[in-house]
Design an enzyme around this catalytic site. Structure first.
Site, PDB file in Angstrom:
ATOM      1  N   ALA A 147      91.514  14.346  30.807  1.00 22.19           N
ATOM      2  CA  ALA A 147      90.014  14.372  30.902  1.00 22.19           C
ATOM      3  C   ALA A 147      89.428  13.018  30.674  1.00 22.19           C
ATOM      4  O   ALA A 147      90.070  12.169  29.900  1.00 22.19           O
ATOM      5  CB  ALA A 147      89.418  15.595  29.714  1.00 22.19           C
ATOM      6  N   GLU A 169      99.018  23.038  35.269  1.00 20.52           N
ATOM      7  CA  GLU A 169      98.033  24.032  35.432  1.00 20.52           C
ATOM      8  C   GLU A 169      96.801  23.475  35.890  1.00 20.52           C
ATOM      9  O   GLU A 169      96.258  22.776  35.119  1.00 20.52           O
ATOM     10  CB  GLU A 169      98.112  25.155  34.666  1.00 20.52           C
ATOM     11  N   ASN A 195      88.412  23.907  39.927  1.00 20.09           N
ATOM     12  CA  ASN A 195      88.194  22.369  39.688  1.00 20.09           C
ATOM     13  C   ASN A 195      88.641  21.571  40.900  1.00 20.09           C
ATOM     14  O   ASN A 195      89.870  20.968  41.010  1.00 20.09           O
ATOM     15  CB  ASN A 195      89.128  22.296  38.485  1.00 20.09           C
ATOM     16  N   TYR A 221      95.186  15.387  42.065  1.00 14.39           N
ATOM     17  CA  TYR A 221      96.511  15.903  41.804  1.00 14.39           C
ATOM     18  C   TYR A 221      97.150  15.671  43.144  1.00 14.39           C
ATOM     19  O   TYR A 221      98.333  15.443  43.356  1.00 14.39           O
ATOM     20  CB  TYR A 221      96.794  17.424  41.260  1.00 14.39           C
TER      21      TYR A 221
END
Length: 150
Positions: free
Chosen positions: A75, A108, A113, A120
């Site tokens: 984050a 995960e 999102n 990713y």
């Protein structure tokens, strides 16, 4: 490691209050302070901080067990997003996994999102499964994403 105007370094217990603040700003199911204290003592876990001029701007963690690595969380504080900090954290977490002889790394992510999914994918992660009703706050599934490290 030096990256532009920020540094990636190991997380310490002194960072945890800022980490939990970012955690609450970023996730609907935030980890507790005690969870992070426990993770810093976990021999399978490695946690990093993105340090911007002395401020904790972001963080990430990875577990490595035998040949498999698992990103636990990544984050970046809202005011520091879109500066490459998430990518830099991912790169360093992947290096840790490789150094510990992992051959694959997984994570995960919520289908909702989109920014994380895009990051990713750009780093070579591919969707490899669905964890049904993974998130307890709203029952949302999780997309399992995997990247080979060799």
């Amino acid at each position: 490691m030096l990256n532009r105007d920020f540094i990636i370094r190991k997380m310490t217990e002194q960072d945890i209050d800022e980490v939990t603040r970012i955690e609450r700003e970023s996730f609907t199911l935030p980890w507790s302070r005690d969870s992070y204290i426990g993770e810093l003592k976990n021999s399978f876990a490695s946690y990093l901080i993105c340090d911007y001029e002395g401020d904790v701007a972001g963080y990430g963690g990875v577990w490595v067990v035998f040949e498999e690595a698992h990103i636990t969380n990544v984050a970046v504080a809202p005011i520091y997003r879109k500066r490459g900090m998430g990518r830099a954290l991912m790169e360093e977490l992947e290096k840790i996994a490789k150094d510990k002889k992992a051959v694959r790394i997984l994570l995960e992510v919520r289908p909702s999102n989109t920014p994380a999914l895009n990051m990713y994918r750009s780093r070579g992660y591919l969707p490899t499964g669905i964890r049904t009703a993974y998130y307890s706050d709203n029952g949302e599934d999780a997309i399992l994403m995997t990247k080979l490290l060799f």
